[in-house]
Design a protein around this motif. Structure first.
Motif, PDB file in Angstrom:
ATOM      1  N   MET A   1      13.209   1.424   2.587  1.00 53.42           N
ATOM      2  CA  MET A   1      12.700   0.070   2.381  1.00 53.42           C
ATOM      3  C   MET A   1      11.935  -0.454   3.559  1.00 53.42           C
ATOM      4  N   PRO A   2      10.954  -1.566   3.363  1.00 53.82           N
ATOM      5  CA  PRO A   2      10.219  -1.947   4.271  1.00 53.82           C
ATOM      6  C   PRO A   2      10.915  -2.852   5.303  1.00 53.82           C
ATOM      7  N   GLN A   3      10.691  -2.946   6.399  1.00 56.15           N
ATOM      8  CA  GLN A   3      11.213  -3.950   7.464  1.00 56.15           C
ATOM      9  C   GLN A   3      10.609  -5.384   7.206  1.00 56.15           C
ATOM     10  N   ASP A   4      10.801  -5.855   6.037  1.00 55.72           N
ATOM     11  CA  ASP A   4      10.125  -7.115   5.699  1.00 55.72           C
ATOM     12  C   ASP A   4      11.265  -7.988   4.995  1.00 55.72           C
ATOM     13  N   LYS A   5      11.333  -9.034   5.676  1.00 55.84           N
ATOM     14  CA  LYS A   5      12.594  -9.939   5.118  1.00 55.84           C
ATOM     15  C   LYS A   5      12.141 -10.343   3.599  1.00 55.84           C
ATOM     16  N   LYS A   6      10.822 -10.399   3.375  1.00 55.08           N
ATOM     17  CA  LYS A   6      10.634 -10.898   1.901  1.00 55.08           C
ATOM     18  C   LYS A   6      11.017  -9.622   0.473  1.00 55.08           C
ATOM     19  N   TYR A   7      10.917  -8.701   1.210  1.00 54.32           N
ATOM     20  CA  TYR A   7      11.427  -7.472   0.254  1.00 54.32           C
ATOM     21  C   TYR A   7      12.690  -7.733  -0.591  1.00 54.32           C
ATOM     22  N   ALA A   8      12.480  -7.655  -1.713  1.00 57.94           N
ATOM     23  CA  ALA A   8      13.639  -8.045  -2.558  1.00 57.94           C
ATOM     24  C   ALA A   8      14.056  -6.813  -3.663  1.00 57.94           C
ATOM     25  N   GLY A   9      13.702  -5.377  -3.286  1.00 59.71           N
ATOM     26  CA  GLY A   9      13.924  -4.351  -4.101  1.00 59.71           C
ATOM     27  C   GLY A   9      13.088  -3.822  -4.982  1.00 59.71           C
TER      28      GLY A   9
ATOM     29  N   PHE B   1       8.664   6.637   7.867  1.00 60.64           N
ATOM     30  CA  PHE B   1       7.662   5.997   6.772  1.00 60.64           C
ATOM     31  C   PHE B   1       8.378   5.268   5.954  1.00 60.64           C
ATOM     32  N   ASN B   2       7.858   3.782   5.812  1.00 56.01           N
ATOM     33  CA  ASN B   2       8.182   2.863   4.712  1.00 56.01           C
ATOM     34  C   ASN B   2       7.398   2.680   3.609  1.00 56.01           C
ATOM     35  N   ILE B   3       8.299   2.497   2.254  1.00 59.39           N
ATOM     36  CA  ILE B   3       7.619   1.933   1.034  1.00 59.39           C
ATOM     37  C   ILE B   3       6.741   0.661   1.321  1.00 59.39           C
ATOM     38  N   GLY B   4       5.880   0.452   0.292  1.00 60.04           N
ATOM     39  CA  GLY B   4       5.014  -0.745   0.273  1.00 60.04           C
ATOM     40  C   GLY B   4       5.739  -2.163  -0.040  1.00 60.04           C
ATOM     41  N   THR B   5       4.971  -3.088  -0.189  1.00 58.29           N
ATOM     42  CA  THR B   5       5.624  -4.326  -0.497  1.00 58.29           C
ATOM     43  C   THR B   5       4.755  -5.244  -1.612  1.00 58.29           C
ATOM     44  N   VAL B   6       5.123  -5.663  -2.435  1.00 56.67           N
ATOM     45  CA  VAL B   6       4.351  -6.472  -3.597  1.00 56.67           C
ATOM     46  C   VAL B   6       3.385  -7.441  -2.852  1.00 56.67           C
ATOM     47  N   GLN B   7       3.609  -7.942  -1.718  1.00 55.71           N
ATOM     48  CA  GLN B   7       2.576  -8.870  -1.167  1.00 55.71           C
ATOM     49  C   GLN B   7       1.154  -8.160  -0.724  1.00 55.71           C
ATOM     50  N   ASP B   8       1.315  -6.748  -0.882  1.00 59.63           N
ATOM     51  CA  ASP B   8      -0.078  -5.872  -0.561  1.00 59.63           C
ATOM     52  C   ASP B   8      -0.018  -5.097  -1.872  1.00 59.63           C
TER      53      ASP B   8
ATOM     54  N   THR C   1      -6.078  12.893  10.616  1.00 57.74           N
ATOM     55  CA  THR C   1      -5.751  12.135  11.914  1.00 57.74           C
ATOM     56  C   THR C   1      -4.789  12.902  12.901  1.00 57.74           C
ATOM     57  N   ILE C   2      -4.870  12.357  13.920  1.00 64.58           N
ATOM     58  CA  ILE C   2      -3.584  12.587  14.748  1.00 64.58           C
ATOM     59  C   ILE C   2      -3.019  11.576  15.572  1.00 64.58           C
ATOM     60  N   PHE C   3      -1.737  11.281  15.385  1.00 61.50           N
ATOM     61  CA  PHE C   3      -0.786  10.497  15.932  1.00 61.50           C
ATOM     62  C   PHE C   3       0.112  11.156  16.963  1.00 61.50           C
ATOM     63  N   ALA C   4       0.066  10.756  18.210  1.00 65.84           N
ATOM     64  CA  ALA C   4       0.794  11.156  19.414  1.00 65.84           C
ATOM     65  C   ALA C   4       2.095  10.374  19.261  1.00 65.84           C
ATOM     66  N   ASN C   5       2.982  11.180  20.139  1.00 67.62           N
ATOM     67  CA  ASN C   5       4.441  10.629  20.017  1.00 67.62           C
ATOM     68  C   ASN C   5       4.524   9.285  20.272  1.00 67.62           C
ATOM     69  N   ASN C   6       5.451   8.592  19.288  1.00 67.12           N
ATOM     70  CA  ASN C   6       5.772   7.133  19.478  1.00 67.12           C
ATOM     71  C   ASN C   6       4.313   6.270  19.254  1.00 67.12           C
ATOM     72  N   ALA C   7       3.434   6.568  18.599  1.00 63.90           N
ATOM     73  CA  ALA C   7       2.604   5.724  18.045  1.00 63.90           C
ATOM     74  C   ALA C   7       3.168   5.013  16.872  1.00 63.90           C
ATOM     75  N   THR C   8       2.825   3.545  16.777  1.00 64.00           N
ATOM     76  CA  THR C   8       3.559   2.800  15.808  1.00 64.00           C
ATOM     77  C   THR C   8       2.421   1.912  15.207  1.00 64.00           C
ATOM     78  N   LEU C   9       2.500   1.825  13.769  1.00 66.42           N
ATOM     79  CA  LEU C   9       1.716   1.125  13.069  1.00 66.42           C
ATOM     80  C   LEU C   9       2.617  -0.125  12.376  1.00 66.42           C
ATOM     81  N   GLY C  10       2.130  -1.645  12.663  1.00 66.35           N
ATOM     82  CA  GLY C  10       2.453  -2.751  11.937  1.00 66.35           C
ATOM     83  C   GLY C  10       2.159  -2.397  10.474  1.00 66.35           C
ATOM     84  N   GLY C  11       2.726  -3.486   9.680  1.00 61.17           N
ATOM     85  CA  GLY C  11       2.336  -3.480   8.229  1.00 61.17           C
ATOM     86  C   GLY C  11       0.811  -3.790   7.972  1.00 61.17           C
ATOM     87  N   HIS C  12       0.405  -3.239   6.872  1.00 66.30           N
ATOM     88  CA  HIS C  12      -0.971  -3.390   6.311  1.00 66.30           C
ATOM     89  C   HIS C  12      -1.917  -3.011   7.104  1.00 66.30           C
TER      90      HIS C  12
END
Length: 262
Positions: free
Chosen positions: A67-75, A94-101, A129-140
């Motif tokens: 589940m996403p690390q988003d407090k609005k996520y309601a299942g 890798f997290n699933i999406g949200t209904v806000q997007d 693409t190439i993502f090296a170690n510990n590359a982090t993407l925020g939501g959206h």
């Protein structure tokens, strides 16, 4: 037939294609589909409404589809979609999406994802693409094809990085990065174009010259962004062999909402 280690748990309802292998102590939940030829290492958890394509290599200790690390996520039944022939190294999340997007987190094809990479909810990542170690993407976040992210880089939520761009080690990416550019640092700054990457991908000298001119217009000649955008649009008749590259840059600048790194 799939090969499932005796200690792995594959729940009823999960769909496994031919020649899929599931390693020791891994868990595959009921709403997961894994297509032909993909291998899942030991101690992985794949859950949620997750689809994984063909011939991927998923190494040990990955968490995909949580589940996403988003407090609005309601299942809500949002999704994670992973394409074909990706390499996903240890401890990736890798997290699933949200209904806000759009409700889907996507990873394309032929990506090389190193250890500890995080794709947050609703990220849209292209191919090659190439993502090296510990590359982090925020939501959206949106990442174009052929992008390279250096190790320990962080990308702020809602940021877009255009195709063929490159971010160096430990970059703090809080504004949009136009296509073809090479950026680095905190605060982030542009250090030229990704010329070597373009040559490796078969760009002709004429196309690379056009990309260099777009870089000069954006960053070296003192133009406002509006002036640079107008000048880039005017380049097309003089550089027909780079028309697609010019159109890509123009459309990216027009679509930018956070503003580009300057």
């Amino acid at each position: 037939m799939a090969t499932i280690h005796p200690t792995a748990i594959v729940e009823p309802g999960a769909q496994l294609g031919d020649a899929v292998s599931i390693g020791a102590y891994s868990i595959v939940r009921e709403n997961v589909r894994i297509d032909e030829g993909t291998s899942v290492g030991p101690h992985c958890v794949i859950e949620g409404h997750t689809t994984i394509g063909r011939d991927n290599r998923i190494f040990q200790f990955c968490s995909l589809g949580a589940m996403p690390q988003d407090k609005k996520y309601a299942g809500e039944p949002t999704r994670l979609e992973i394409g074909d022939r990706n390499t996903i190294r240890e401890f990736c999340t890798f997290n699933i999406g949200t209904v806000q997007d759009v409700g889907v987190t996507r990873l394309g094809d032929d990506n090389w994802i190193m250890a500890y990479v995080h794709l947050a909810h609703d990220c849209q990542v292209g191919s090659n693409t190439i993502f090296a170690n510990n590359a982090t993407l925020g939501g959206h976040v949106e990442i174009g094809d052929w992008v390279i992210l250096g190790g320990l880089s962080g990308v702020h939520q809602f940021v877009k990085i255009g195709p063929h761009a490159m971010a160096g080690f430990a970059s703090h990416v809080s504004q949009d990065v136009p296509p073809f550019m090479m950026v680095n640092g905190n605060p982030l700054s542009v250090h030229g174009i990704n010329a070597e990457g373009l040559r490796r991908r078969g760009f002709t000298p004429e196309r690379i010259a056009a990309v260099k001119q777009m870089h000069r217009l954006l960053y070296r000649q003192g133009h406002t962004l509006a002036e640079a955008r107008k000048a880039i649009g005017a380049m097309a008749p003089q550089a027909p062999e780079a028309a697609e590259d010019i159109a890509l840059m123009a459309s990216f600048l027009d679509a930018s909402k956070r503003g580009i790194v300057r």
